[in-house]
Design a protein around this motif. Structure first.
Motif, PDB file in Angstrom:
ATOM      1  N   THR A 183       0.812  -1.198   0.068  1.00 18.87           N
ATOM      2  CA  THR A 183       0.073  -0.055  -0.109  1.00 18.87           C
ATOM      3  C   THR A 183       0.917   1.307  -0.023  1.00 18.87           C
ATOM      4  OG1 THR A 183      -1.497  -1.153   1.397  1.00 18.87           O
ATOM      5  CG2 THR A 183      -1.790   1.212   1.202  1.00 18.87           C
ATOM      6  N   LEU A 184       1.825   1.122   0.866  1.00 24.80           N
ATOM      7  CA  LEU A 184       2.638   2.532   0.864  1.00 24.80           C
ATOM      8  C   LEU A 184       3.461   2.700  -0.238  1.00 24.80           C
ATOM      9  CD1 LEU A 184       3.103   4.583   3.287  1.00 24.80           C
ATOM     10  CD2 LEU A 184       4.954   3.167   3.976  1.00 24.80           C
ATOM     11  N   ASN A 185       4.136   1.832  -0.816  1.00 23.26           N
ATOM     12  CA  ASN A 185       4.708   1.745  -2.107  1.00 23.26           C
ATOM     13  C   ASN A 185       3.906   2.459  -3.290  1.00 23.26           C
ATOM     14  OD1 ASN A 185       7.370   0.680  -1.297  1.00 23.26           O
ATOM     15  ND2 ASN A 185       6.870  -1.104  -1.831  1.00 23.26           N
ATOM     16  N   HIS A 186       2.569   2.075  -3.275  1.00 24.15           N
ATOM     17  CA  HIS A 186       1.890   2.306  -4.245  1.00 24.15           C
ATOM     18  C   HIS A 186       1.495   3.814  -4.171  1.00 24.15           C
ATOM     19  CE1 HIS A 186      -1.262   1.640  -7.458  1.00 24.15           C
ATOM     20  NE2 HIS A 186      -2.162   2.398  -6.589  1.00 24.15           N
ATOM     21  N   VAL A 187       1.105   4.226  -2.570  1.00 20.01           N
ATOM     22  CA  VAL A 187       0.540   5.329  -2.628  1.00 20.01           C
ATOM     23  C   VAL A 187       1.572   6.580  -2.625  1.00 20.01           C
ATOM     24  CG1 VAL A 187      -0.430   7.006  -0.656  1.00 20.01           C
ATOM     25  CG2 VAL A 187      -1.583   4.635  -1.133  1.00 20.01           C
ATOM     26  N   PHE A 188       2.931   6.039  -2.286  1.00 24.96           N
ATOM     27  CA  PHE A 188       4.129   6.761  -2.308  1.00 24.96           C
ATOM     28  C   PHE A 188       4.351   7.473  -3.889  1.00 24.96           C
ATOM     29  CE2 PHE A 188       7.099   8.630   0.555  1.00 24.96           C
ATOM     30  CZ  PHE A 188       6.792   7.793   1.668  1.00 24.96           C
ATOM     31  N   GLY A 189       4.110   6.287  -4.675  1.00 20.13           N
ATOM     32  CA  GLY A 189       4.362   6.575  -6.230  1.00 20.13           C
ATOM     33  C   GLY A 189       3.249   7.488  -6.847  1.00 20.13           C
ATOM     34  N   LEU A 190       1.851   7.486  -6.444  1.00 22.17           N
ATOM     35  CA  LEU A 190       1.047   8.552  -7.002  1.00 22.17           C
ATOM     36  C   LEU A 190       1.230   9.765  -6.411  1.00 22.17           C
ATOM     37  CD1 LEU A 190      -2.067   6.057  -6.055  1.00 22.17           C
ATOM     38  CD2 LEU A 190      -1.328   6.854  -8.373  1.00 22.17           C
ATOM     39  N   MET A 191       1.402   9.848  -5.034  1.00 23.92           N
ATOM     40  CA  MET A 191       1.807  11.186  -4.343  1.00 23.92           C
ATOM     41  C   MET A 191       2.988  12.019  -4.992  1.00 23.92           C
ATOM     42  SD  MET A 191      -0.439  11.497  -2.721  1.00 23.92           S
ATOM     43  CE  MET A 191      -1.816  10.693  -3.512  1.00 23.92           C
ATOM     44  N   LYS A 233       8.616  -6.423   7.843  1.00 25.96           N
ATOM     45  CA  LYS A 233       8.828  -7.702   7.125  1.00 25.96           C
ATOM     46  C   LYS A 233       8.535  -7.487   5.706  1.00 25.96           C
ATOM     47  CE  LYS A 233       4.148  -9.503   7.104  1.00 25.96           C
ATOM     48  NZ  LYS A 233       3.378 -10.666   7.381  1.00 25.96           N
ATOM     49  N   ALA A 234       8.727  -6.153   5.110  1.00 27.24           N
ATOM     50  CA  ALA A 234       8.668  -5.534   3.720  1.00 27.24           C
ATOM     51  C   ALA A 234      10.022  -5.215   3.375  1.00 27.24           C
ATOM     52  CB  ALA A 234       7.879  -4.306   3.951  1.00 27.24           C
ATOM     53  N   PRO A 235      10.592  -6.347   2.610  1.00 32.47           N
ATOM     54  CA  PRO A 235      11.651  -6.352   2.007  1.00 32.47           C
ATOM     55  C   PRO A 235      11.943  -5.166   0.862  1.00 32.47           C
ATOM     56  CG  PRO A 235      10.829  -8.269   1.413  1.00 32.47           C
ATOM     57  CD  PRO A 235       9.889  -7.510   2.533  1.00 32.47           C
ATOM     58  N   ASP A 236      10.507  -5.189   0.182  1.00 31.51           N
ATOM     59  CA  ASP A 236      10.410  -4.321  -1.160  1.00 31.51           C
ATOM     60  C   ASP A 236      10.042  -2.871  -0.776  1.00 31.51           C
ATOM     61  OD1 ASP A 236      11.324  -6.351  -2.450  1.00 31.51           O
ATOM     62  OD2 ASP A 236       9.371  -7.087  -2.797  1.00 31.51           O
ATOM     63  N   LEU A 237       9.934  -2.335   0.541  1.00 29.33           N
ATOM     64  CA  LEU A 237       9.492  -1.184   1.008  1.00 29.33           C
ATOM     65  C   LEU A 237      10.632  -0.145   0.433  1.00 29.33           C
ATOM     66  CD1 LEU A 237       7.105  -0.087   2.705  1.00 29.33           C
ATOM     67  CD2 LEU A 237       8.864   0.035   4.405  1.00 29.33           C
ATOM     68  N   GLU A 238      10.118   0.781  -0.632  1.00 29.47           N
ATOM     69  CA  GLU A 238      10.654   1.763  -1.351  1.00 29.47           C
ATOM     70  C   GLU A 238      11.216   2.980  -0.251  1.00 29.47           C
ATOM     71  OE1 GLU A 238       8.592   2.962  -4.789  1.00 29.47           O
ATOM     72  OE2 GLU A 238       8.153   0.780  -5.089  1.00 29.47           O
ATOM     73  N   VAL A 239      10.297   3.248   0.500  1.00 29.66           N
ATOM     74  CA  VAL A 239      10.868   4.256   1.391  1.00 29.66           C
ATOM     75  C   VAL A 239      10.400   3.993   2.841  1.00 29.66           C
ATOM     76  CG1 VAL A 239      10.561   6.789   1.934  1.00 29.66           C
ATOM     77  CG2 VAL A 239      10.345   6.001  -0.423  1.00 29.66           C
TER      78      VAL A 239
END
Ligand code: IMP
Ligand code: MG
Length: 174
Positions: free
Chosen positions: A106-114, A132-138
């Motif tokens: 969710t956070l990755n997706h919303v970050f991208g949009l914002m 436990k989110a290895p792919d968390l961008e930020v």
């Protein structure tokens, strides 16, 4: 099907104390700047309501609706935006407020949009982080608590729309 509360993980007072600390941290970080807090609904509604009252500087509040879970207790991997903030984001400091970071999807997706709307800065605050989110961008800049790798309900968090109203955070029976 688990419908009973099993164990209280964070009680009301523990949450209130930590939320006040986060509010002070946030006010210190954005002091004098143009801040827009955007709560990611629905899970963050209680957290946002409590948090903004502890941020002792003028700021604006809006919400967006992102849905990634159905009735399942595992992330579906898809995120839909059902409501988009109407506030102008360009040039403002945006602080996204999440209830919990699980897969980080969710956070990755919303970050991208914002990010596409050119805010002056973009950070996240999450009450709970399962780490436990290895792919968390930020990484969220403001984190309330590290959360156990269990399904949690209460203080806005639901299981199939139940339990959101509980003033504490708890696990449910499997
Ligand atoms: P993610 O996209 O997997 O990081 O999950 C984010 C969203 O899933 C959160 O904003 C919650 O709404 C929901 N979620 C994740 N873990 C839990 C949980 O333990 N209890 C209730 N909802 C959860
Ligand atoms: Mg939810």
């Amino acid at each position: 099907m688990g419908r009973e509360i099993a164990r209280v993980v964070f009680d009301e007072h523990t949450i209130a104390r930590r939320v006040a600390e986060l509010g002070s941290e946030i006010a210190g970080h954005y002091d004098g700047e143009d801040l827009l807090v955007i709560g990611v609904l629905k899970g963050s509604f209680i957290f946002v309501a409590d948090l903004v009252r502890t941020i002792s500087m003028p700021h604006k509040v809006d919400f967006l609706v992102a849905a990634s879970y159905g009735t399942a207790k595992v992330s579906s991997g898809t995120v839909r935006l059902l409501y988009d903030p109407e506030t102008q984001l360009g040039g403002k400091h945006i602080l996204l407020v999440e209830d919990i970071v699980d897969s980080g999807n969710t956070l990755n997706h919303v970050f991208g949009l914002m990010r596409r709307r050119h805010p002056k800065s973009l950070e996240a605050c999450t009450l709970l982080h399962k780490r436990k989110a290895p792919d968390l961008e930020v990484e969220p800049r403001f984190i309330g608590f590290d959360a156990p790798h269990a399904f949690l309900v209460g203080y806005g968090l639901d299981h199939a729309e139940d339990f959101r109203h509980l003033p504490y955070i708890a696990t449910i029976e499997e």
